[in-house]
Design a protein around this motif. Structure first.
Motif, mmCIF file in Angstrom:
data_model
loop_
_atom_site.group_PDB
_atom_site.id
_atom_site.type_symbol
_atom_site.label_atom_id
_atom_site.label_comp_id
_atom_site.label_asym_id
_atom_site.label_seq_id
_atom_site.Cartn_x
_atom_site.Cartn_y
_atom_site.Cartn_z
ATOM 1 N N LYS A 62 0.828 -1.209 0.000
ATOM 2 C CA LYS A 62 0.000 0.000 0.000
ATOM 3 C C LYS A 62 0.859 1.255 0.000
ATOM 4 C CE LYS A 62 -2.783 -2.536 3.389
ATOM 5 N NZ LYS A 62 -1.653 -3.222 4.026
ATOM 6 N N PHE A 63 0.216 2.355 -0.377
ATOM 7 C CA PHE A 63 0.801 3.685 -0.298
ATOM 8 C C PHE A 63 -0.269 4.615 0.256
ATOM 9 C CE2 PHE A 63 -1.736 3.774 -4.075
ATOM 10 C CZ PHE A 63 -2.258 5.061 -4.098
ATOM 11 N N GLY A 64 0.138 5.770 0.737
ATOM 12 C CA GLY A 64 -0.865 6.796 1.005
ATOM 13 C C GLY A 64 -0.941 7.345 2.408
ATOM 14 N N ILE A 65 -0.468 6.604 3.409
ATOM 15 C CA ILE A 65 -0.487 7.144 4.769
ATOM 16 C C ILE A 65 0.785 7.943 5.008
ATOM 17 C CG2 ILE A 65 -0.254 6.537 7.218
ATOM 18 C CD1 ILE A 65 -2.291 4.384 6.860
ATOM 19 N N VAL A 66 0.620 9.148 5.528
ATOM 20 C CA VAL A 66 1.766 9.967 5.928
ATOM 21 C C VAL A 66 1.509 10.478 7.348
ATOM 22 C CG1 VAL A 66 2.438 10.676 3.598
ATOM 23 C CG2 VAL A 66 0.726 12.005 4.828
ATOM 24 N N TRP A 67 2.574 10.630 8.088
ATOM 25 C CA TRP A 67 2.472 11.083 9.475
ATOM 26 C C TRP A 67 3.051 12.483 9.612
ATOM 27 C CZ3 TRP A 67 0.036 8.567 13.413
ATOM 28 C CH2 TRP A 67 -0.343 7.234 13.163
ATOM 29 N N THR A 68 2.321 13.355 10.270
ATOM 30 C CA THR A 68 2.781 14.721 10.517
ATOM 31 C C THR A 68 2.497 15.076 11.963
ATOM 32 O OG1 THR A 68 2.223 15.313 8.229
ATOM 33 C CG2 THR A 68 2.632 17.123 9.780
ATOM 34 N N ASP A 69 3.561 15.318 12.714
ATOM 35 C CA ASP A 69 3.424 15.699 14.132
ATOM 36 C C ASP A 69 2.551 14.720 14.910
ATOM 37 O OD1 ASP A 69 4.982 17.977 13.658
ATOM 38 O OD2 ASP A 69 3.225 19.165 13.095
ATOM 39 N N ALA A 293 -18.175 -1.242 23.042
ATOM 40 C CA ALA A 293 -17.934 0.005 23.768
ATOM 41 C C ALA A 293 -16.659 0.676 23.256
ATOM 42 C CB ALA A 293 -17.813 -0.266 25.258
ATOM 43 N N GLY A 294 -16.766 1.944 22.861
ATOM 44 C CA GLY A 294 -15.601 2.708 22.436
ATOM 45 C C GLY A 294 -15.501 2.847 20.934
ATOM 46 N N GLU A 295 -14.888 3.942 20.493
ATOM 47 C CA GLU A 295 -14.641 4.164 19.072
ATOM 48 C C GLU A 295 -13.463 3.324 18.595
ATOM 49 O OE1 GLU A 295 -16.573 6.013 17.167
ATOM 50 O OE2 GLU A 295 -17.841 6.491 18.896
ATOM 51 N N ARG A 296 -13.347 3.197 17.279
ATOM 52 C CA ARG A 296 -12.228 2.435 16.715
ATOM 53 C C ARG A 296 -10.890 3.075 17.031
ATOM 54 N NH1 ARG A 296 -12.841 2.442 10.592
ATOM 55 N NH2 ARG A 296 -10.932 1.230 10.704
ATOM 56 N N TYR A 297 -10.804 4.385 16.814
ATOM 57 C CA TYR A 297 -9.537 5.095 16.906
ATOM 58 C C TYR A 297 -9.671 6.346 17.768
ATOM 59 C CZ TYR A 297 -7.964 2.520 12.703
ATOM 60 O OH TYR A 297 -7.609 1.560 11.797
ATOM 61 N N PRO A 298 -8.565 6.799 18.360
ATOM 62 C CA PRO A 298 -8.558 8.152 18.919
ATOM 63 C C PRO A 298 -8.554 9.156 17.766
ATOM 64 C CG PRO A 298 -6.362 7.206 19.021
ATOM 65 C CD PRO A 298 -7.281 6.113 18.547
ATOM 66 N N GLU A 299 -8.841 10.386 18.048
ATOM 67 C CA GLU A 299 -9.005 11.396 17.011
ATOM 68 C C GLU A 299 -7.798 11.510 16.092
ATOM 69 O OE1 GLU A 299 -10.473 14.212 14.513
ATOM 70 O OE2 GLU A 299 -11.544 12.949 15.962
ATOM 71 N N ARG A 300 -6.598 11.409 16.635
ATOM 72 C CA ARG A 300 -5.398 11.613 15.802
ATOM 73 C C ARG A 300 -5.249 10.538 14.731
ATOM 74 N NH1 ARG A 300 -0.799 8.669 16.999
ATOM 75 N NH2 ARG A 300 -1.053 7.132 18.672
ATOM 76 N N LEU A 301 -5.882 9.390 14.928
ATOM 77 C CA LEU A 301 -5.832 8.324 13.932
ATOM 78 C C LEU A 301 -7.091 8.262 13.088
ATOM 79 C CD1 LEU A 301 -4.300 5.395 16.007
ATOM 80 C CD2 LEU A 301 -3.116 6.980 14.484
ATOM 81 N N ALA A 302 -8.143 8.892 13.558
ATOM 82 C CA ALA A 302 -9.438 8.760 12.891
ATOM 83 C C ALA A 302 -9.613 9.718 11.714
ATOM 84 C CB ALA A 302 -10.562 8.998 13.895
ATOM 85 N N ARG A 303 -8.821 10.752 11.647
ATOM 86 C CA ARG A 303 -9.079 11.805 10.666
ATOM 87 C C ARG A 303 -9.023 11.332 9.218
ATOM 88 N NH1 ARG A 303 -4.928 15.692 13.843
ATOM 89 N NH2 ARG A 303 -6.211 16.065 15.686
ATOM 90 N N ALA A 304 -8.173 10.348 8.951
ATOM 91 C CA ALA A 304 -8.000 9.913 7.565
ATOM 92 C C ALA A 304 -8.806 8.671 7.221
ATOM 93 C CB ALA A 304 -6.509 9.656 7.292
ATOM 94 N N ALA A 305 -9.661 8.225 8.124
ATOM 95 C CA ALA A 305 -10.416 6.994 7.879
ATOM 96 C C ALA A 305 -11.750 7.271 7.216
ATOM 97 C CB ALA A 305 -10.625 6.249 9.193
ATOM 98 N N GLY A 306 -12.098 6.446 6.248
ATOM 99 C CA GLY A 306 -13.437 6.436 5.694
ATOM 100 C C GLY A 306 -13.797 7.601 4.793
ATOM 101 N N LYS A 307 -12.821 8.166 4.080
ATOM 102 C CA LYS A 307 -13.108 9.306 3.191
ATOM 103 C C LYS A 307 -13.673 8.825 1.866
ATOM 104 C CE LYS A 307 -11.409 12.207 6.168
ATOM 105 N NZ LYS A 307 -12.286 13.020 6.980
#
Length: 307
Positions: A62-69, A293-307
């Motif tokens: 795969k390609f496409g995930i990038v990490w910033t801060d 109970a609980g979301e899949r990811y914390p916010e910092r990981l959830a932003r790029a999911a499911g677009k």
């Protein structure tokens, strides 16, 4: 992924390679990695493992995930797609990738640009098929209009049911295969994790909401119910959970991950476990979709999911 990052201290690479070889010996044919797993280290590991056995493997990366801060983002511009492919080919030590996924959708790049680049990679012979991961139904349709989407890879298990409905219906309408990742709920559904003390200090699951205090105990009650059903069939809770995913259709190919040959053998055995309609109903009652109970990811990981 787990062989190189995320689930505690990185294992001995020789043991990991032995596990991959044993998987091939047992008849496993699909191996899945990504450029982002330990910054390419996992691709190099897989490349070493399949050297001399390339023709036995359907190789996906795969390609496409990038990490910033510390926050997960996505990139999908054509230049990046082509450069990432060349880098993956080099690390894997192969002349083509069988299935190349867009790991996350870049909200700042038109999907037509990303998939135009993927189409050019198919034309060049560098990849055979293109897939997409964690995408919405609308995005899947838009990508498929540019170049056929062969597979959708998204999280799907008894405790993650978000693709059921519109996304799954879209895939089946368009003839797109479904590749569930984390079909064992990041190991939780196996029952092996009985408390947070069972997780290494650097294990990524310590930061996931479903493993947080309160949620953990509620979710463990579901695992206990699954374990009782599994005991009645003479299998493990993990095997039952994995068989449930496999039973969702012939177009479904789950990809459980493991670092140990023992668990690999359990996972492979689950592929031949047949579930009756009564079994499926009992599993659904033990693990209803709205009980987790609980979301899949914390916010910092959830932003790029499911677009």
């Amino acid at each position: 992924m787990g062989m190189s990052q995320a689930y505690g201290v990185r294992d001995n690479d020789e043991e990991s390679i032995a596990t991959i070889h044993w998987a091939l010996d047992l008849g496993v044919t699909l191996l899945d990695t990504a450029n982002v797993y330990a910054n390419g280290v996992n691709e190099e590991l897989v490349g070493r493992a399949i050297a001399g056995r390339r023709d036995e493997v359907v190789l996906a990366t795969k390609f496409g995930i990038v990490w910033t801060d510390g926050a997960m983002g996505a990139r999908g511009d054509a230049e990046y797609v082509k450069k990432s492919c060349d880098e993956s080919l080099r690390r894997l030590g192969v002349d083509h990738i069988d299935l190349y996924y867009q790991h996350r959708v870049d909200p700042d790049t038109p999907i037509e640009e990303t998939w135009g680049a993927l189409a050019s990679l198919v034309e060049a012979g560098k990849i055979r098929y293109a897939g997409i991961s964690e995408a919405s139904a609308a995005t899947i349709r838009a990508a498929h209009a540019v170049h056929p989407v062969t597979a959708l890879q998204s999280e799907w298990s008894l405790w993650t049911r978000g693709i059921e409905g519109e996304i799954l219906d879209t895939c089946r309408e368009l003839g797109i295969g479904v590749v569930p990742f984390s079909p064992l709920g990041r190991g939780f559904l196996t029952g092996a994790v009985k408390s947070m003390a069972d997780l290494p200090e650097d294990d990524m699951r310590r930061g996931l909401p479903r493993f947080a205090e309160g949620n953990f105990e509620r979710n463990m009650a579901i695992v206990d119910a699954l374990r009782k059903l599994a005991e009645e069939k003479g299998v493990t809770a993990g095997q039952l959970a994995l068989a449930w995913v496999q039973a969702q259709g012939e177009d479904v190919v789950p990809i459980p991950g493991t670092k140990r040959r023992k668990y690999l053998e359990e996972n492979v055995a689950a592929a031949s476990l047949e579930l009756t309609a009564d079994d499926l109903a009992a599993i659904a009652a033990a693990a209803p979709a709205d009980a987790i109970a609980g979301e899949r990811y914390p916010e910092r990981l959830a932003r790029a999911a499911g677009k």
